[in-house]
Design an enzyme around this catalytic site. Structure first.
Site, PDB file in Angstrom:
ATOM      1  NE  ARG A   1       4.319 -16.263   0.126  1.00 47.51           N
ATOM      2  CZ  ARG A   1       5.512 -16.222  -0.436  1.00 47.51           C
ATOM      3  NH1 ARG A   1       6.568 -16.617   0.261  1.00 47.51           N
ATOM      4  NH2 ARG A   1       5.688 -15.788  -1.664  1.00 47.51           N
TER       5      ARG A   1
ATOM      6  NE  ARG B   1      14.055 -14.964  -3.349  1.00 48.49           N
ATOM      7  CZ  ARG B   1      14.083 -14.032  -4.290  1.00 48.49           C
ATOM      8  NH1 ARG B   1      15.248 -13.534  -4.669  1.00 48.49           N
ATOM      9  NH2 ARG B   1      12.982 -13.597  -4.843  1.00 48.49           N
TER      10      ARG B   1
ATOM     11  NE  ARG C   1      -0.422   5.474   5.511  1.00 53.65           N
ATOM     12  CZ  ARG C   1       0.001   6.457   6.310  1.00 53.65           C
ATOM     13  NH1 ARG C   1      -0.875   7.280   6.859  1.00 53.65           N
ATOM     14  NH2 ARG C   1       1.287   6.635   6.531  1.00 53.65           N
TER      15      ARG C   1
ATOM     16  NE  ARG D   1       9.739   2.943  -2.952  1.00 51.79           N
ATOM     17  CZ  ARG D   1       9.289   2.046  -3.813  1.00 51.79           C
ATOM     18  NH1 ARG D   1       9.883   0.867  -3.918  1.00 51.79           N
ATOM     19  NH2 ARG D   1       8.247   2.301  -4.584  1.00 51.79           N
TER      20      ARG D   1
ATOM     21  CD  GLU E   1       7.699   5.658  -2.716  1.00 51.19           C
ATOM     22  OE1 GLU E   1       7.157   4.662  -2.198  1.00 51.19           O
ATOM     23  OE2 GLU E   1       8.244   5.638  -3.837  1.00 51.19           O
TER      24      GLU E   1
ATOM     25  CE1 TYR F   1       0.818  -1.923  -3.958  1.00 50.63           C
ATOM     26  CE2 TYR F   1       1.189  -4.115  -4.852  1.00 50.63           C
ATOM     27  CZ  TYR F   1       1.644  -2.839  -4.582  1.00 50.63           C
ATOM     28  OH  TYR F   1       2.915  -2.473  -4.940  1.00 50.63           O
TER      29      TYR F   1
ATOM     30  CG  ASP G   1       2.727  -6.202  -8.316  1.00 46.79           C
ATOM     31  OD1 ASP G   1       2.892  -5.152  -7.668  1.00 46.79           O
ATOM     32  OD2 ASP G   1       3.087  -7.319  -7.901  1.00 46.79           O
TER      33      ASP G   1
END
Length: 340
Positions: free
Chosen positions: A143, A147, A220, A251, A271, A319, A321
């Protein structure tokens, strides 16, 4: 605790450069809605009120992220939520014929239309993954959050911030009283180390643990270029993404902004994404169908080993966090040792 690097903390380690805590392995911003996790990390170090509000640079124009009314105002010139929604629906409508997206490009166009896709997603994603968006699986983008308010806060979580004094303060609290061996390769000392333990919590590459029995898993890589500049402020923000393919980095991080620094100089990090090879660090698992099938074989073998516990991105090939990792660690500690 065994660590092959010369320092503790893994990828959240900070290198202090002239009083600026540099996130040596990329930006780490702690965010969670789990109160137990938040209280746990704050029991070791107080967190500041840093709010992640990244920018995206595309052809010299800066846009706010995540996609919100500030983004839509600059992209389309709309001022109200209703205008933005109408514009978005108009753009999506051009791709209504795509019923079952066959790749990331089709999925993204169906979700957001062409302006958002070509400005923010296509080139950045292709640079990040090193392949065309038409070659990437559709499930990478489940998705796209929009906002319809003028709110640049990237995360929706109840809590977010950076440890005051940097992540090393958190690391020091977590490892207090634990015997540690730095500069030690587990695999070169495996027999000796295994004999010391009743249980092994492994956080490295699961395919390496089993000597690539079912094949090597794909990752990666990321590469970092740190630079100290004798100017007070380089970009005015902690994180700026560079969406264009012809800009080699994804970035630039300006570290002083994580802790509201006022030094007369600054440190930035560019990066770069790239291919993973055994002589560098793996960062992102390539969770496509082929790699998932390989991982499941390793997972099944690990579960049959009563001495082995797995934790983290590399061992669980997913992945996570930071708050996910802390929550999983607390759950594992409860299960194995009945603590916390």
């Amino acid at each position: 605790m065994i660590e092959k690097r010369s320092h503790m903390g893994g990828n959240i380690y900070c290198e202090n450069i002239d009083s600026i805590n540099v996130h040596k392995y990329g930006a780490h911003i702690f965010h969670t809605s789990n109160k137990e996790v938040w209280q746990f990390v704050n029991s070791f170090v107080e967190f500041n009120r840093f709010t992640n509000s990244p920018l995206a640079n595309y052809k010299g124009i800066l846009y706010n992220l995540p996609f919100n009314m500030n983004t839509f105002n600059k992209l389309w010139g709309v001022n109200t939520p209703q205008q933005a929604k109408e514009k978005l629906e108009e753009q999506r409508g051009r791709f209504a014929h795509i019923i079952e997206p066959q790749n990331l490009e089709e999925q993204a166009l169906k979700l957001c239309g062409e302006d958002v896709y070509y400005t923010f997603i296509k080139e950045y994603t292709e640079k990040q993954w090193g392949r065309s968006a038409t070659e990437l699986p559709a499930f990478i983008i489940q998705r796209i959050p929009f906002r319809f308010t003028y709110d640049n806060n990237y995360f929706n979580d109840d809590y977010q911030g950076i440890p005051k004094g940097g992540y090393n303060k958190l690391i020091e609290g977590l490892i207090d009283g634990i015997e540690i061996r730095l500069n030690t390769n587990y695999f070169e000392n495996k027999a000796e180390l295994d004999n010391l333990a009743d249980k092994i919590l492994f956080t490295g590459r699961i395919d390496e643990f089993f000597d690539y029995e079912f094949g090597a898993l794909e990752y990666r890589g990321l590469f970092f270029e740190h630079e100290r500049l004798d100017i007070e402020d380089f970009q005015g923000n902690a994180v700026v993404n560079y969406n264009e393919r012809n800009v080699p980095y994804t970035r630039i991080i300006e570290h002083k902004h994580f802790e509201f620094g006022r030094q007369p100089f600054t440190v930035i990090t560019r990066e770069y994404p790239g291919e993973f090879a055994n002589d560098n660090e793996p960062y992102y698992p390539v969770n496509d169908q082929k790699n998932t099938q390989i991982y499941l074989k390793y997972k099944e073998k690990a579960e049959s080993n009563g001495k082995l516990l797995l934790g983290g991105r590399l061992a669980q090939y997913a992945y996570f966090d930071m708050d996910d990792t802390v929550e999983a660690s607390l759950s594992l500690a409860k299960k194995e040792f009945g603590i916390f």
